[in-house]
Motif scaffolding. Sequence first.
Motif, PDB file in Angstrom:
ATOM      1  N   MET A   1       0.843  -1.196   0.000  1.00  0.00           N
ATOM      2  CA  MET A   1       0.000   0.000   0.000  1.00  0.00           C
ATOM      3  C   MET A   1       0.882   1.250   0.000  1.00  0.00           C
ATOM      4  N   LYS A   2       0.534   2.222  -0.845  1.00  0.00           N
ATOM      5  CA  LYS A   2       1.312   3.451  -0.947  1.00  0.00           C
ATOM      6  C   LYS A   2       1.005   4.371   0.214  1.00  0.00           C
ATOM      7  N   ASN A   3       2.064   5.064   0.714  1.00  0.00           N
ATOM      8  CA  ASN A   3       1.820   6.050   1.758  1.00  0.00           C
ATOM      9  C   ASN A   3       1.426   7.388   1.133  1.00  0.00           C
ATOM     10  N   ASP A   4       1.142   8.382   1.977  1.00  0.00           N
ATOM     11  CA  ASP A   4       0.658   9.680   1.496  1.00  0.00           C
ATOM     12  C   ASP A   4       1.660  10.353   0.572  1.00  0.00           C
ATOM     13  N   THR A   5       2.945  10.253   0.899  1.00  0.00           N
ATOM     14  CA  THR A   5       3.971  10.893   0.071  1.00  0.00           C
ATOM     15  C   THR A   5       4.036  10.257  -1.309  1.00  0.00           C
ATOM     16  N   GLN A   6       3.979   8.942  -1.356  1.00  0.00           N
ATOM     17  CA  GLN A   6       4.017   8.253  -2.657  1.00  0.00           C
ATOM     18  C   GLN A   6       2.808   8.604  -3.508  1.00  0.00           C
ATOM     19  N   ILE A   7       1.663   8.723  -2.862  1.00  0.00           N
ATOM     20  CA  ILE A   7       0.444   9.107  -3.597  1.00  0.00           C
ATOM     21  C   ILE A   7       0.588  10.516  -4.156  1.00  0.00           C
ATOM     22  N   GLU A   8       1.129  11.438  -3.342  1.00  0.00           N
ATOM     23  CA  GLU A   8       1.316  12.821  -3.792  1.00  0.00           C
ATOM     24  C   GLU A   8       2.307  12.891  -4.952  1.00  0.00           C
ATOM     25  N   ILE A   9       3.377  12.075  -4.886  1.00  0.00           N
ATOM     26  CA  ILE A   9       4.354  12.036  -5.983  1.00  0.00           C
ATOM     27  C   ILE A   9       3.684  11.586  -7.278  1.00  0.00           C
ATOM     28  N   GLN A  10       2.872  10.537  -7.188  1.00  0.00           N
ATOM     29  CA  GLN A  10       2.189  10.028  -8.378  1.00  0.00           C
ATOM     30  C   GLN A  10       1.239  11.073  -8.953  1.00  0.00           C
ATOM     31  N   GLU A  11       0.505  11.770  -8.096  1.00  0.00           N
ATOM     32  CA  GLU A  11      -0.432  12.790  -8.566  1.00  0.00           C
ATOM     33  C   GLU A  11       0.298  13.937  -9.254  1.00  0.00           C
ATOM     34  N   LEU A  12       1.450  14.354  -8.711  1.00  0.00           N
ATOM     35  CA  LEU A  12       2.222  15.433  -9.331  1.00  0.00           C
ATOM     36  C   LEU A  12       2.789  15.000 -10.682  1.00  0.00           C
ATOM     37  N   GLU A  13       3.261  13.763 -10.767  1.00  0.00           N
ATOM     38  CA  GLU A  13       3.786  13.265 -12.042  1.00  0.00           C
ATOM     39  C   GLU A  13       2.701  13.249 -13.105  1.00  0.00           C
ATOM     40  N   GLU A  14       1.481  12.889 -12.716  1.00  0.00           N
ATOM     41  CA  GLU A  14       0.359  12.904 -13.664  1.00  0.00           C
ATOM     42  C   GLU A  14      -0.032  14.329 -14.032  1.00  0.00           C
ATOM     43  N   GLU A  15       0.020  15.236 -13.050  1.00  0.00           N
ATOM     44  CA  GLU A  15      -0.334  16.632 -13.308  1.00  0.00           C
ATOM     45  C   GLU A  15       0.627  17.270 -14.305  1.00  0.00           C
ATOM     46  N   LEU A  16       1.914  16.941 -14.187  1.00  0.00           N
ATOM     47  CA  LEU A  16       2.918  17.531 -15.075  1.00  0.00           C
ATOM     48  C   LEU A  16       2.675  17.170 -16.543  1.00  0.00           C
ATOM     49  N   GLN A  17       2.080  16.022 -16.788  1.00  0.00           N
ATOM     50  CA  GLN A  17       1.831  15.592 -18.159  1.00  0.00           C
ATOM     51  C   GLN A  17       0.795  16.465 -18.859  1.00  0.00           C
ATOM     52  N   HIS A  18       0.002  17.189 -18.053  1.00  0.00           N
ATOM     53  CA  HIS A  18      -1.078  17.998 -18.636  1.00  0.00           C
ATOM     54  C   HIS A  18      -0.794  19.495 -18.574  1.00  0.00           C
ATOM     55  N   LEU A  19       0.414  19.881 -18.139  1.00  0.00           N
ATOM     56  CA  LEU A  19       0.759  21.302 -18.050  1.00  0.00           C
ATOM     57  C   LEU A  19       1.716  21.689 -19.165  1.00  0.00           C
ATOM     58  N   SER A  20       1.636  22.954 -19.587  1.00  0.00           N
ATOM     59  CA  SER A  20       2.572  23.470 -20.578  1.00  0.00           C
ATOM     60  C   SER A  20       3.954  23.566 -19.958  1.00  0.00           C
ATOM     61  N   ASP A  21       4.963  23.059 -20.666  1.00  0.00           N
ATOM     62  CA  ASP A  21       6.298  23.003 -20.084  1.00  0.00           C
ATOM     63  C   ASP A  21       7.019  24.350 -20.076  1.00  0.00           C
TER      64      ASP A  21
END
Length: 621
Positions: A1-21
């Motif tokens: 099971m992922k902890n809170d930090t790992q979940i936040e890392i995954q969410e940020l990595e997904e968010e970056l894919q949808h932002l202008s670089d």
Amino acid sequence: MKNDTQIEIQELEEELQHLSDNSAEYIDARNRLSRLLFRTRPRQAVSLCEQSIEIAKSIDYLPGLATAYGVLSHSQISLSQYAEAREAANKAIQLFVHLDDPEGLLDANNALGISYNTSGEYEKALELFLRNEELARAQGDTEMQGKSLNNVACILLDQGNYSGALEYYIRTFECTRELKQPEMKGTALLNIGVTHLELENLEEALSYLTRSMEYISHVPEIKARALQNLSHYFQKVGDHEQSLLYGEQCLTGYQVINNTHGIIGALSNLGEIHLEQEHLDKAEIYFEQALKICAQKKEKTEQARNHLLLGRVYIRKQQADKAIQTLQKVFALKKNYKTCTYEAHQELSRLFEHKGDYKSALFHHREYVRIKDRLFNQQSEQQIQSLRISFELEQAEREARLLKQKNEELAQNNKKLEQLTRHQKALDTQKSRLVAQLENYAHKDSLTDLFNRRYLDQNFQIELDQALSNDSPLCVMICDIDDFKQVNDRYSHKIGDAVLVEVSRIIAAHIREYDILSRYGGEEFVLLMPGTEETDAIHISQRLNELIEHHDWDTIQPGMKITISIGLCCDTSVSNHEKMLACADQYLYQAKHQGKNQLCYCRQGKGFEQTERKGPGEKQF
């Protein structure tokens, strides 16, 4: 099971894919991701920060640029890249000052302080952390306040001020109670445990170290440090099996995150555990692995330490030539490695004496004494300096708060003013008490409570001048505990410390009130005897020799025997106290060379003499 930090890392990595670089939002998201990664994946964090810096420069986004430099500094510290970390922190500070961003400035100051500390600039680091704590408290930033207090404690711990370190670590833990950050709470518990370990409070140490694991098991770097200290605990209590188990887990933890400094330390510690158990081949392998990494990463401090340890392996293997060759490599690492240097000279002195090369043995013995004494004085100066800086800055904090309080209370009644005056008097009393403590600390040895080398140097020449002026006698005796290193190696440093304290007590109990007894450094003691004739000084020295030899040492360690060798000089015709002390030291060396457990002296007008040994000459432990 992922902890809170790992979940936040995954969410940020997904968010970056949808932002202008090329947007500010993209840089901010990358910086948040880097901050989450710098402890567990520092190389990835460095790469993210460097890319964010380039993008922020290209779109002139200063807040993102400042944050990227700040996180880059923390990431480089995790990789032991301290010079690069300082450069990045200074760039971040300049930008945060320009942006008037106090939160960012506090974080960058914290990183800069850590870089100063790791490069040995303790005064700058201590001053920076204490001022950061004041600013954080004023801004209500409890997290940064706790970090600053923790870093102050780390400096005090490194300098041997364990009681001061413990006080600041406890204050750190109090700050973490208000935060929902298990990592900070676990780190505070870990550091309290480490301090208790240094103080030999072993039960408290195990309790805090075990509690810390409940909070930091998800942070590899901190978890590895906790495992390392658990390994130290079990090594101290003699459970080598558990010590090796935790040491190997620690090594694996540092290898996973590629923490070079941690890997070297873990390899060295495993080697030392095997060395204690006489597993010499295994110890040799670990020290050689550590040295290989040291050479690659230019970690000179650890390189010197591991050459010393490897040399001791060859000594145990009775490979004298190989040991000499290895120990001499310590001297090639000239800067800031004084501890390893004097210990290497000590080992070489013994080796050359065993080989019958007394000229080389004497040279290395003298270098050992010279460097050890210089280091002893430097450490005393450093500890006093850290206490003085801490006191002055805390006093400045109090005075600033008092000034603010005065301005606010000028419009109020005389009762408020009287309260302020009483408070000021209390502060003055406290200041006087702390200054008195500093003066006592400067003159006393913390372990034995005898006078230290500094006090002896300040008073010896005064006593000699007075003796010459009054045409009265003066004698100086220097004694050294025989084979003291073997006591430490066989029974532990805790037993060795107990022996030092007991020897100090025995001597102090059998001298006059106005005699000056000091711990000269390590296992050596100096007794200055004003107004004492030569025959009386010889009698006193012989008596002390017998008292030590026939003392019941079983109360400290069953079966242990302790003896001392003594050199005595009563020749006041020398030009200064240093030559008189050197004369006594020469006869101490003769006593050691002639078989130990005896007194050597030069009777005025009759030349060199030595007392007969009082025992069968058995090995002293």
